[in-house]
Design a protein around this motif. Structure first.
Motif, mmCIF file in Angstrom:
data_model
loop_
_atom_site.group_PDB
_atom_site.id
_atom_site.type_symbol
_atom_site.label_atom_id
_atom_site.label_comp_id
_atom_site.label_asym_id
_atom_site.label_seq_id
_atom_site.Cartn_x
_atom_site.Cartn_y
_atom_site.Cartn_z
ATOM 1 N N LYS A 58 0.829 -1.203 0.000
ATOM 2 C CA LYS A 58 0.000 0.000 0.000
ATOM 3 C C LYS A 58 0.863 1.253 0.000
ATOM 4 O O LYS A 58 0.544 2.247 -0.667
ATOM 5 N N GLN A 207 0.322 2.624 -8.293
ATOM 6 C CA GLN A 207 -0.643 3.267 -9.183
ATOM 7 C C GLN A 207 -0.417 4.766 -9.260
ATOM 8 O O GLN A 207 0.045 5.392 -8.307
ATOM 9 N N VAL A 210 -1.376 7.653 -6.427
ATOM 10 C CA VAL A 210 -1.230 7.161 -5.053
ATOM 11 C C VAL A 210 0.144 7.580 -4.544
ATOM 12 O O VAL A 210 1.168 7.117 -5.031
ATOM 13 N N LYS A 212 3.389 7.875 -2.329
ATOM 14 C CA LYS A 212 4.150 6.920 -1.532
ATOM 15 C C LYS A 212 4.255 7.392 -0.084
ATOM 16 O O LYS A 212 4.551 8.552 0.190
ATOM 17 N N ASP A 213 4.049 6.460 0.826
ATOM 18 C CA ASP A 213 4.117 6.738 2.262
ATOM 19 C C ASP A 213 5.362 6.050 2.815
ATOM 20 O O ASP A 213 5.321 4.899 3.244
ATOM 21 N N ASP A 274 -6.548 -2.821 -6.595
ATOM 22 C CA ASP A 274 -6.214 -1.468 -6.182
ATOM 23 C C ASP A 274 -5.184 -1.510 -5.049
ATOM 24 O O ASP A 274 -5.391 -2.145 -4.022
ATOM 25 N N GLN A 275 -4.085 -0.813 -5.262
ATOM 26 C CA GLN A 275 -3.017 -0.754 -4.263
ATOM 27 C C GLN A 275 -3.520 -0.246 -2.917
ATOM 28 O O GLN A 275 -3.037 -0.656 -1.860
ATOM 29 N N ARG A 276 -4.514 0.623 -2.952
ATOM 30 C CA ARG A 276 -5.030 1.217 -1.717
ATOM 31 C C ARG A 276 -5.808 0.220 -0.860
ATOM 32 O O ARG A 276 -6.126 0.498 0.295
ATOM 33 N N ASP A 277 -6.088 -0.970 -1.411
ATOM 34 C CA ASP A 277 -6.794 -1.993 -0.643
ATOM 35 C C ASP A 277 -5.866 -2.825 0.251
ATOM 36 O O ASP A 277 -6.333 -3.633 1.051
ATOM 37 N N ASP A 279 -4.447 -3.096 3.017
ATOM 38 C CA ASP A 279 -4.343 -2.855 4.455
ATOM 39 C C ASP A 279 -4.039 -4.176 5.165
ATOM 40 O O ASP A 279 -4.093 -5.247 4.558
#
Length: 473
Positions: A58, A207, A210, A212-213, A274-277, A279
């Motif tokens: 993520k 993606q 999105v 990067k964190d 989706d990369q944001r999924d 978690d």
């Protein structure tokens, strides 16, 4: 003039003597940890399976997540495991890293090391029920929030602490069973995923749109691949630790790294989502896509079992650390009390459980970040202790010795130390505040204990004067 083993010399000098690390009044144990249970206890000290690695994807995308879990073990896990193997076999007592810092730099630093590592341990203990409930809420949505969630965290923490009280040998064999059951669905999922893998998906940097964190990315890697030294606080409970520890640590490093990278490559290669999924808990959803709901359910149950193993291993380490610190007079004698029925350090178990409960309701990410910061402080001191002990006691017998001379050891330690400093610089203000207050508390605790000793307000064990058999190497 002493002989420096890291430079050529033929001078032979009298053996050096160091105090033993276990108080002679400690009762003899009838049951010691053997190799296989120790491997799985180390495994659960560090990992417990791929559960919790999802945020790396993520935060930075599949490619960097894969590279992170491929490269990071070599710059962090291997050096930490090597140092733990050398120092645990040289000082095989329950104080572990506390003893190392004490022997290197004195009691103040030994006490501060104990504070940092103990607080890191109880923070991690607090995180495991949270992680467990995060998986269970997929099956029981009522646990998502509110009173049911709080009661679930409280009940699971108390029950697992009671299991820990029954004995380290039992916990060791439970860890073996939990490890096999919790890893099995990932092995099955990885095999089923092979025909569905598209290698080009591994090359994705994430993606578009999105961000990067990096804070989340590095903290996730760090949290999933550290704590190799925690098992050192149980060295006094291991059968023939000077032979068993190095083999157990080496096996655990290989076992842990494969346990992370194989499922990660299988899922990122077989699933285009989706990369944001990604978690914590996403692996279970990926298993359903790859094979069906039955495998998702197994992974969710495996996650619960894995967190049980993580909890038990970490609680054992923290409890035996408290016992070890009491044995070498860093804590009052009361903290070293053992159960009459199970010979377990019940005071350490109660103390660790109580503090962890108070931290269980923090945000999961905040828990990881706070633990990482305190652990970084402790590890910087640990690397320094390792190097200084090599220089300070060059003649001490080391049953396992990292096969490098001092200049190469410095280089080996500088790389992970640089990463530790980086982890600390990206921490949030809240983490700085929490860690600063805990450090001040640790310093205050040291001076309080010194005052209690000088005024004889509390009973402490006498420091042990026995010696190891040590020879010129």
């Amino acid at each position: 003039m002493t002989q420096n083993l890291d430079s050529p010399s033929s001078t032979i000098e009298p053996p050096q003597h160091l105090p033993t690390t276990t108080n002679p009044t400690t009762p003899k144990k009838n049951h010691k940890l053997t190799l296989i249970p120790l491997i799985f206890l180390i495994y659960f000290e560090v990992a417990g399976g791929p559960y919790g690695e999802e945020p790396a994807v993520k935060a930075a995308g599949p490619l960097l997540a894969i590279l992170g879990f491929l490269i990071f073990p070599f710059i962090w896990s291997v050096p930490e495991a090597l140092i733990t193997a050398e120092l645990s076999t040289t000082f095989p007592g329950n104080g572990g890293f506390v003893i190392w810092a004490d022997k290197a730099f004195g009691p103040f630093w030994g006490s501060l090391m104990g504070s940092w590592k103990f607080l890191t341990g109880v923070i991690n203990i607090a995180s495991f029920p949270v992680l467990c409930i995060s998986y269970l809420e997929e099956i029981f949505p009522i646990l998502d929030s509110g009173v049911p969630r709080k009661l679930a965290i409280l009940g699971s923490t108390l029950f697992l602490s009671l299991v820990n009280y029954t004995g380290l040998t039992i916990v060791g064999y439970v860890a073996v069973a939990l490890g096999v059951i919790s890893l099995a669905p990932f092995i099955i999922m990885s095999l089923i995923a092979i025909p569905k893998i598209h290698p080009h998906r591994w090359l994705s940097l994430g993606q578009k749109g999105v961000k990067k964190d990096w804070n989340l990315f590095f903290n996730t890697l760090f949290w999933n691949l550290n704590f190799w030294d925690n098992v050192s606080t149980m060295a006094g409970e291991v059968e023939n630790p000077r032979k068993t520890f190095p083999l157990a640590l080496f096996s655990s490093v290989v076992f842990t790294c494969l346990g992370y990278i194989i499922p990660l490559m299988a899922v990122t290669g077989a699933v285009d989502l989706d990369q944001r999924d990604w978690d914590t808990g996403f692996m279970a959803n990926a298993a359903e896509i790859i094979s069906g709901r039955w495998l998702k359910f197994w992974i969710e149950i495996g996650a619960v079992l894995s967190t049980i193993g993580l909890f038990e291993a970490q609680l054992s380490s923290s409890a035996f650390q408290i016992l070890g610190m009491a044995e070498i007079a860093f804590l009052p004698k009361f903290f070293g009390l053992r159960s009459k029925w199970f010979n377990t350090p019940w005071v350490g178990i109660v103390l660790s459980t109580t503090i962890s409960l108070g931290m269980s309701y923090m945000n999961f990410q905040d828990i990881i970040s706070s633990a990482n910061f305190l652990y970084s402080l402790g590890m910087l001191l640990e690397f320094a202790s390792f190097l200084w002990l090599r220089r300070k006691f060059p003649l001490i017998k080391r049953p396992y010795r990292v096969p490098m001379r001092l200049p190469l050891l410095v280089i080996m330690c500088l790389v992970p130390c640089g990463f530790l400093v980086f982890i600390m610089t990206i921490a949030t203000k809240l983490v700085y505040l929490i860690s600063g207050l805990m450090t001040i508390g640790g310093i205050g605790w040291y001076f309080l204990m010194q005052y209690c000793k000088s005024k004889k307000l509390l009973k402490f064990n006498d420091k042990v004067d026995d010696t190891y058999e040590e020879y010129v190497e």
